[in-house]
Write an enzyme that holds these catalytic residues in place. Sequence first.
Site, PDB file in Angstrom:
ATOM      1  N   GLY A 232       0.819  -1.199   0.000  1.00  0.00           N
ATOM      2  CA  GLY A 232       0.000   0.000   0.000  1.00  0.00           C
ATOM      3  C   GLY A 232       0.852   1.248   0.000  1.00  0.00           C
ATOM      4  O   GLY A 232       1.969   1.261  -0.526  1.00  0.00           O
ATOM      5  N   SER A 233       0.352   2.289   0.615  1.00  0.00           N
ATOM      6  CA  SER A 233       1.025   3.587   0.579  1.00  0.00           C
ATOM      7  C   SER A 233       2.170   3.646   1.581  1.00  0.00           C
ATOM      8  O   SER A 233       2.131   2.985   2.629  1.00  0.00           O
ATOM      9  CB  SER A 233       0.029   4.705   0.878  1.00  0.00           C
ATOM     10  OG  SER A 233      -0.324   4.692   2.254  1.00  0.00           O
ATOM     11  N   GLU A 252       5.709  -3.429   0.877  1.00  0.00           N
ATOM     12  CA  GLU A 252       5.846  -3.155  -0.562  1.00  0.00           C
ATOM     13  C   GLU A 252       4.983  -1.933  -0.824  1.00  0.00           C
ATOM     14  O   GLU A 252       3.756  -1.993  -0.729  1.00  0.00           O
ATOM     15  CB  GLU A 252       5.390  -4.373  -1.380  1.00  0.00           C
ATOM     16  CG  GLU A 252       5.881  -4.333  -2.822  1.00  0.00           C
ATOM     17  CD  GLU A 252       5.015  -3.476  -3.714  1.00  0.00           C
ATOM     18  OE1 GLU A 252       5.486  -2.355  -4.060  1.00  0.00           O
ATOM     19  OE2 GLU A 252       3.903  -3.879  -4.051  1.00  0.00           O
ATOM     20  N   LEU A 253       5.640  -0.812  -1.148  1.00  0.00           N
ATOM     21  CA  LEU A 253       4.973   0.478  -1.114  1.00  0.00           C
ATOM     22  C   LEU A 253       4.886   1.100  -2.505  1.00  0.00           C
ATOM     23  O   LEU A 253       4.773   0.407  -3.495  1.00  0.00           O
ATOM     24  CB  LEU A 253       5.691   1.389  -0.108  1.00  0.00           C
ATOM     25  CG  LEU A 253       5.841   0.777   1.300  1.00  0.00           C
ATOM     26  CD1 LEU A 253       6.665   1.667   2.209  1.00  0.00           C
ATOM     27  CD2 LEU A 253       4.486   0.472   1.918  1.00  0.00           C
ATOM     28  N   CYS A 286       1.828   0.067  -8.864  1.00  0.00           N
ATOM     29  CA  CYS A 286       3.058   0.606  -8.285  1.00  0.00           C
ATOM     30  C   CYS A 286       4.145   0.796  -9.332  1.00  0.00           C
ATOM     31  O   CYS A 286       5.020   1.644  -9.168  1.00  0.00           O
ATOM     32  CB  CYS A 286       3.568  -0.323  -7.192  1.00  0.00           C
ATOM     33  SG  CYS A 286       2.520  -0.396  -5.739  1.00  0.00           S
ATOM     34  N   GLU A 380       3.552   9.881  -6.466  1.00  0.00           N
ATOM     35  CA  GLU A 380       2.948   8.780  -7.200  1.00  0.00           C
ATOM     36  C   GLU A 380       1.530   9.183  -7.591  1.00  0.00           C
ATOM     37  O   GLU A 380       0.657   9.330  -6.731  1.00  0.00           O
ATOM     38  CB  GLU A 380       2.926   7.516  -6.336  1.00  0.00           C
ATOM     39  CG  GLU A 380       2.325   6.319  -7.044  1.00  0.00           C
ATOM     40  CD  GLU A 380       2.335   5.073  -6.175  1.00  0.00           C
ATOM     41  OE1 GLU A 380       2.516   3.968  -6.730  1.00  0.00           O
ATOM     42  OE2 GLU A 380       2.169   5.194  -4.947  1.00  0.00           O
TER      43      GLU A 380
END
Length: 476
Positions: A232-233, A252-253, A286, A380
């Site tokens: 996520g963020s 995992e961003l 992502c 992003e």
Amino acid sequence: MSLEIPSPRGLLIDGEWLAADRVTTLYSPYDGTAIAEVPQAGAAEVSRAVAAARNALRADRFDRAARIAVLDAAVEGLRRRKEEFARTIAVECAKPIRTARLEAERTIDTFSFAAAEARTYTGDMVPLDAAASGQGKVAFTLRVPVGVVAAIAPFNFPLNLVAHKVAPAIAVGCPVVLKPASQTPLSSLLLAELLLDAGLPPGWLNVVPGGGAEVGDALVREPDVAYVTFTGSPEVGWGIAARAPKKKVRLELGSNAPLIVDADSDWETAAVKAASAGFVQAGQSCVSTQRIYVHAGVAARFREALVAGVAGLKVGDPLAEDVDVSALISAKDALRVESWIGEAIGGGARADIGGERIDNVVTPAVLSDVTATMRVQAEEVFGPVVTLTEFADFDTALDLANDSRYGLNAGVYTNDIGKALKAVRRLEFGSVYVNDVPTVRADQQPYGGVKDSGNTREGPRYAMAEMTEPRLVTLR
């Protein structure tokens, strides 16, 4: 858009589908129609689910051969029901159906790789007798499960990113409590149903839909959770890590993936691929190609080719076979992307194509003349937007690509092997793709980033290493 999806059978806790005191209506991101009634868990259900997972682990009755059998059966079940999963994905997150089918196929790969790794995954021999103090001893390591896994999944790949957490956990013998994304719980619940049919014993997968502020926080606080895997963020992910200093937290961003296109490269192919890579699932990935740095010598021709490719993308109903781009996940996100585009144009950027919003759909946009401080460049976007920036010197392009708080994937087009080697050494990213766009992930690769893109590597083999710990055994 029309598709009847039966409402979920309930919360999955300890192998049973349980009714919830609360339900919420799930709506289509594309046209706002009601999709399903989804049960909502709370802190009490989270505690019950974690207890079921802890008890399953302590019972120690799910050996490696049985785990492999479940993974193999899951692969076969996913193959049989691929279209059902694809259409569920398309409806709940507005992913175009052709792309949703690819996600379902990749999920089959993810479970297949986990099953293959489970057959051979083991520890190492340790040569204690290489030192005088170890004479007469034999030593080896076992890879033992780290404990109960809390898996917090994102909306954008509601099946395969769940599989990347669940399949490796099954492979190594870690029970899971899964919180699917609030916007996309149906794929997770359908996968849980499939895994039960495949023979997964009670307690080894528990699914507790609900909001992050309630269910996610409760999971992170649970003392019997040993490992948290979150996609996520950055803001939410690093917040979880700060609140759980004694747990193993793997993140995992986000990203704002750069693509460098040099003058000596196959820039025509780069333009064709970028016209798709920036807009897959409306840019909500992502690794969506976002920042494109193109050499001044080919910039005008590259822009023309890119814009022509983007103009050919079909926008509309995710269940239509010819649609390439559909809605963003929510009205809030569509309004945000629209505002960022407007902010950039107000600051001097030029829209070469697209950027209009119709309800939750934003038409694919290419922006030129952006500056480094514009949010479409610095942050992003997570929407259908790519930016174009010219450069004259390859070293400058590398510096521009690195000028980001993110570091997940980067792509470089060049026919100069020296430049390619320089790029892979200097670019501060988890993966660097030479002569390819950064919108790439093979499910068996080590996948993850640096800086604000996270602190882990996924892919079945690599996630299995994260979900286990080495235990040293010595024999005299």
